[in-house]
Design a protein around this motif. Structure first.
Motif, PDB file in Angstrom:
ATOM      1  N   VAL A 141       0.842  -1.202   0.000  1.00 36.44           N
ATOM      2  CA  VAL A 141       0.000   0.000   0.000  1.00 36.44           C
ATOM      3  C   VAL A 141       0.875   1.249   0.000  1.00 36.44           C
ATOM      4  CG1 VAL A 141      -1.695   1.324   1.315  1.00 36.44           C
ATOM      5  CG2 VAL A 141      -1.916  -1.160   1.139  1.00 36.44           C
ATOM      6  N   SER A 142       1.904   1.269   0.835  1.00 35.80           N
ATOM      7  CA  SER A 142       2.755   2.447   0.952  1.00 35.80           C
ATOM      8  C   SER A 142       3.486   2.754  -0.345  1.00 35.80           C
ATOM      9  CB  SER A 142       3.768   2.254   2.090  1.00 35.80           C
ATOM     10  OG  SER A 142       3.130   2.267   3.340  1.00 35.80           O
ATOM     11  N   VAL A 143       3.980   1.728  -1.030  1.00 37.23           N
ATOM     12  CA  VAL A 143       4.705   1.950  -2.287  1.00 37.23           C
ATOM     13  C   VAL A 143       3.781   2.555  -3.338  1.00 37.23           C
ATOM     14  CG1 VAL A 143       5.826   0.786  -4.222  1.00 37.23           C
ATOM     15  CG2 VAL A 143       6.479   0.214  -1.887  1.00 37.23           C
ATOM     16  N   VAL A 144       2.576   1.993  -3.484  1.00 40.89           N
ATOM     17  CA  VAL A 144       1.630   2.504  -4.484  1.00 40.89           C
ATOM     18  C   VAL A 144       1.200   3.927  -4.145  1.00 40.89           C
ATOM     19  CG1 VAL A 144      -0.669   2.207  -5.471  1.00 40.89           C
ATOM     20  CG2 VAL A 144       0.804   0.217  -5.133  1.00 40.89           C
ATOM     21  N   VAL A 145       0.855   4.150  -2.875  1.00 36.32           N
ATOM     22  CA  VAL A 145       0.395   5.475  -2.451  1.00 36.32           C
ATOM     23  C   VAL A 145       1.498   6.512  -2.645  1.00 36.32           C
ATOM     24  CG1 VAL A 145      -0.229   6.823  -0.403  1.00 36.32           C
ATOM     25  CG2 VAL A 145      -1.385   4.665  -0.871  1.00 36.32           C
ATOM     26  N   ASP A 146       2.735   6.129  -2.324  1.00 38.97           N
ATOM     27  CA  ASP A 146       3.838   7.066  -2.456  1.00 38.97           C
ATOM     28  C   ASP A 146       4.110   7.412  -3.916  1.00 38.97           C
ATOM     29  OD1 ASP A 146       5.982   8.312  -0.607  1.00 38.97           O
ATOM     30  OD2 ASP A 146       7.125   7.557  -2.307  1.00 38.97           O
ATOM     31  N   ALA A 147       3.995   6.422  -4.797  1.00 40.71           N
ATOM     32  CA  ALA A 147       4.186   6.686  -6.226  1.00 40.71           C
ATOM     33  C   ALA A 147       3.104   7.628  -6.750  1.00 40.71           C
ATOM     34  CB  ALA A 147       4.184   5.370  -7.003  1.00 40.71           C
ATOM     35  N   ILE A 148       1.858   7.421  -6.311  1.00 44.63           N
ATOM     36  CA  ILE A 148       0.775   8.329  -6.704  1.00 44.63           C
ATOM     37  C   ILE A 148       1.051   9.737  -6.192  1.00 44.63           C
ATOM     38  CG2 ILE A 148      -1.676   8.837  -6.339  1.00 44.63           C
ATOM     39  CD1 ILE A 148      -2.155   5.800  -6.277  1.00 44.63           C
ATOM     40  N   HIS A 149       1.495   9.824  -4.949  1.00 42.19           N
ATOM     41  CA  HIS A 149       1.812  11.109  -4.334  1.00 42.19           C
ATOM     42  C   HIS A 149       2.886  11.852  -5.138  1.00 42.19           C
ATOM     43  CE1 HIS A 149       1.642  13.420  -0.458  1.00 42.19           C
ATOM     44  NE2 HIS A 149       2.794  13.866  -0.921  1.00 42.19           N
ATOM     45  N   LEU A 150       3.923  11.119  -5.509  1.00 45.41           N
ATOM     46  CA  LEU A 150       5.030  11.700  -6.258  1.00 45.41           C
ATOM     47  C   LEU A 150       4.588  12.137  -7.651  1.00 45.41           C
ATOM     48  CD1 LEU A 150       8.073  12.138  -5.703  1.00 45.41           C
ATOM     49  CD2 LEU A 150       8.485   9.944  -6.824  1.00 45.41           C
ATOM     50  N   ALA A 151       3.769  11.295  -8.319  1.00 40.80           N
ATOM     51  CA  ALA A 151       3.285  11.630  -9.662  1.00 40.80           C
ATOM     52  C   ALA A 151       2.406  12.873  -9.626  1.00 40.80           C
ATOM     53  CB  ALA A 151       2.514  10.448 -10.238  1.00 40.80           C
ATOM     54  N   ALA A 152       1.515  12.962  -8.646  1.00 43.09           N
ATOM     55  CA  ALA A 152       0.638  14.132  -8.546  1.00 43.09           C
ATOM     56  C   ALA A 152       1.447  15.400  -8.306  1.00 43.09           C
ATOM     57  CB  ALA A 152      -0.379  13.912  -7.418  1.00 43.09           C
ATOM     58  N   MET A 153       2.458  15.295  -7.454  1.00 39.20           N
ATOM     59  CA  MET A 153       3.323  16.447  -7.204  1.00 39.20           C
ATOM     60  C   MET A 153       4.015  16.903  -8.483  1.00 39.20           C
ATOM     61  SD  MET A 153       6.821  17.232  -6.891  1.00 39.20           S
ATOM     62  CE  MET A 153       7.585  15.642  -6.578  1.00 39.20           C
ATOM     63  N   ALA A 154       4.584  15.947  -9.230  1.00 37.12           N
ATOM     64  CA  ALA A 154       5.338  16.293 -10.432  1.00 37.12           C
ATOM     65  C   ALA A 154       4.437  16.899 -11.501  1.00 37.12           C
ATOM     66  CB  ALA A 154       6.045  15.047 -10.968  1.00 37.12           C
ATOM     67  N   VAL A 155       3.225  16.352 -11.667  1.00 35.39           N
ATOM     68  CA  VAL A 155       2.293  16.884 -12.672  1.00 35.39           C
ATOM     69  C   VAL A 155       1.854  18.296 -12.298  1.00 35.39           C
ATOM     70  CG1 VAL A 155      -0.012  16.629 -13.649  1.00 35.39           C
ATOM     71  CG2 VAL A 155       1.482  14.633 -13.436  1.00 35.39           C
ATOM     72  N   TRP A 156       1.465  18.476 -11.044  1.00 33.75           N
ATOM     73  CA  TRP A 156       0.936  19.775 -10.618  1.00 33.75           C
ATOM     74  C   TRP A 156       2.018  20.863 -10.668  1.00 33.75           C
ATOM     75  CZ3 TRP A 156      -0.141  21.417  -4.934  1.00 33.75           C
ATOM     76  CH2 TRP A 156      -0.785  22.651  -4.928  1.00 33.75           C
ATOM     77  N   LEU A 157       3.124  20.625  -9.989  1.00 33.61           N
ATOM     78  CA  LEU A 157       4.155  21.655  -9.925  1.00 33.61           C
ATOM     79  C   LEU A 157       4.807  21.881 -11.291  1.00 33.61           C
ATOM     80  CD1 LEU A 157       5.907  20.944  -6.512  1.00 33.61           C
ATOM     81  CD2 LEU A 157       3.866  22.268  -7.021  1.00 33.61           C
ATOM     82  N   GLY A 158       5.009  20.796 -12.052  1.00 32.38           N
ATOM     83  CA  GLY A 158       5.566  20.969 -13.387  1.00 32.38           C
ATOM     84  C   GLY A 158       4.646  21.767 -14.289  1.00 32.38           C
ATOM     85  N   GLY A 159       3.342  21.534 -14.169  1.00 31.89           N
ATOM     86  CA  GLY A 159       2.387  22.324 -14.934  1.00 31.89           C
ATOM     87  C   GLY A 159       2.388  23.779 -14.527  1.00 31.89           C
ATOM     88  N   LEU A 160       2.528  24.046 -13.232  1.00 37.82           N
ATOM     89  CA  LEU A 160       2.607  25.431 -12.764  1.00 37.82           C
ATOM     90  C   LEU A 160       3.834  26.137 -13.329  1.00 37.82           C
ATOM     91  CD1 LEU A 160       1.567  25.143  -8.986  1.00 37.82           C
ATOM     92  CD2 LEU A 160       0.195  26.001 -10.892  1.00 37.82           C
TER      93      LEU A 160
END
Length: 529
Positions: free
Chosen positions: A271-290
């Protein structure tokens, strides 16, 4: 963990048990020492040893690790006295764990001297690790978000030169931070200086789980670099297959971050590995888009293009923020585990700082979304750009806080370490002119307890005992002496079990008969909690 990568925080393994137990006295020299950690560990060549009372090496052969257990074989014929066990291993989250313990055979003596700095980490190495993490996060931001915007939102009439430089900078930062991490892992695990790394040390790192994951990251990013070239040129040379492969490689690259961090040591690792990967992907998409919005689109795109782009981006941003909040909350619940952990631990207090900063950024994002919905961006993109720049400034601080967490164990691990360091065993030696009696009481709490008795002569030689008797009483609460049934194990060792019904200072009385006419009666007080 509500904003910024949740993964690479320190979740060091803790030594939870050993056999022989630390600080105890055993009657005979064991043939091995077993160390049990709170999570799986990997060995570091030459960093585990057992020293005999005379300072010589008592271990022989190579130690073996299986999960959280490490077995150290000992040579036969070890002498009496105190032994020193020192260890340095790598925990499942790639952090070194070092320490030492002592046990005694027959009787305690002055312990041998431990090698200086066995549990140290070079301060330069310690400082560079979070710097490398920060650069890796920044690289992801400059790589993932801009590529997504270029592939799906970028107007054809605009040049891609600026965004292309941004993407290649991101690729360089990810590759550079990965190579730096591989180099730093060698002195970090061995305790040497930044340039005190040998070829064997590097080979050990490359052969470890950490090294394998880092090599996969390097390979994935290099492969993605070749597929990025048509997209960054903007000549229409990229195909749907290329974009699909880029997506697969992106997911593979993102997965390497939690696989070298504390999610792998979580109680629910999957669970932690999947959740952390989602967390990292969301961060990269959002901040990179900004970054793309503030750096290019809000300055170069016309009103018609912004009118088409901003509503789509607003939905992306809302989805990414929701994923950040949800994934960060789940990961924080796993690692912090209790409300107390939020304020009674440095890790928890930094999480509170991140939550506060995240709330501020989310408020800014909500205001930006409101501007987009009200079409205010069509008449004043400069205002929206200023808000986006403010969001990026705050999130840069959040990434710094996240990188700092790399050296801090979360409350879950800190609690395990604290519990491991607290022994409830009572070990006491009582003597008279003819007998030295070592008494071990475990667990020294209300309920069932085990007693171990070892008889020695005053000069610490095993003393054969013909008959053992023992009683336990608690005068303060009117409990009369209770007989403890004892079983003779060897000539000088006996064991017994007794149920102690109440807490308090129990009086333990032992009679040791060594011949038909010689016997000794000894008394001690044991505090039962």
């Amino acid at each position: 963990m509500l904003l910024g990568p949740a993964g690479p925080a320190s979740a060091h393994a803790a030594l939870v048990a050993s056999d022989p137990a630390g600080g105890t006295i055993v009657p005979d020299a064991p043939n091995k020492v077993t160390l049990t950690f709170s999570e799986s560990v990997q060995l570091i060549t030459g960093k585990i040893q057992v020293l005999a009372p005379d300072g010589s090496r008592a271990d022989q052969g190579d130690p073996q690790a299986a999960g959280g257990s490490v077995v150290i074989p000992l040579r036969s014929g070890g002498g009496r006295g105190t032994y020193l066990v020192s260890y340095r291993v790598v925990s499942a989250d790639s952090h070194p764990v070092a320490g030492s313990l002592t046990f005694s055979v027959g009787a305690a003596s002055t312990p041998p001297t431990e090698t200086a700095g066995a549990d140290s980490v070079d301060p330069v190495v310690r400082a560079l690790i979070p710097v490398g993490k920060y650069l890796g996060y920044a690289g992801l931001v400059l790589l993932v978000g801009p590529v997504l915007v270029l592939a799906l939102l970028w107007p054809h009439r605009l040049s891609r030169r600026g965004p292309s430089r941004l993407v290649w900078t991101g690729v360089g930062l990810v590759l550079g931070s990965t190579l730096l991490a591989l180099w730093l892992q060698a002195p970090y695990t061995t305790g040497s200086g930044l340039f005190g790394v040998s070829g064997d040390d590097l080979r050990d790192v490359l052969g470890s789980t950490f090294g394998a994951v880092m090599l996969v990251r390097l390979g994935v990013v290099v492969a993605a670099g070749f597929l990025l070239r048509p997209l960054l040129r903007g000549d229409g040379g990229e195909s749907k297959v290329d974009l699909a492969l880029l997506g697969v490689l992106g997911v593979a690259a993102l997965a390497t971050w939690p696989l070298t961090g504390h999610p792998t040591a979580s109680p629910v690792a999957g669970v932690s590995v999947v959740v952390d990967a989602i967390h990292l992907a969301a961060m990269a998409v959002w901040l990179g888009g900004l970054v793309m919005l503030a750096g290019f689109l809000l300055r170069r795109a016309n009103e018609r293009e912004l009118g088409a782009i901003l509503p789509i981006w607003s939905r992306w941003a809302a989805t990414a923020v929701a994923a950040l909040v949800l994934a960060g909350t789940v990961q924080a619940l796993i690692e912090v585990a209790s409300v107390k952990g939020l304020y009674d631990n440095t890790y928890g207090r930094l999480i509170l700082v991140k939550i506060g900063l995240a709330a501020l950024v989310i408020a800014m994002a909500a205001f930006s979304r409101r501007l987009v919905r009200s079409h205010a961006a069509e008449t004043g993109p400069g205002r929206l750009r200023r808000i986006v720049l403010a969001e990026l400034a705050v999130t840069a601080v959040v990434l710094g806080v996240t990188a700092a967490l790399v050296q801090i164990p979360p409350p879950r691990t800190a609690s395990a370490a604290e519990s491991a360091g607290t022994s409830t065993t009572i070990s006491q030696t009582i003597t008279d002119k003819s007998v030295s009696l070592q008494v071990d009481v475990f667990p020294a709490t209300v309920g069932n307890n085990s007693l171990h008795l070892y008889a020695y002569t005053p000069d610490n030689k095993p003393l054969p005992v013909v008959e053992w008797t023992a009683t336990a009483a608690l005068p303060a609460k009117g409990i009369e002496p209770i007989e403890v049934p004892l079983l003779r194990i060897t000539d000088f060792h006996a064991i017994g079990d007794i149920a102690l019904p109440a807490a308090g200072d129990w009086t333990l009385k032992f009679t040791v008969r060594t011949s038909d006419i010689d016997q000794s009666t000894l008394t001690m007080t044991a505090k039962i909690s």
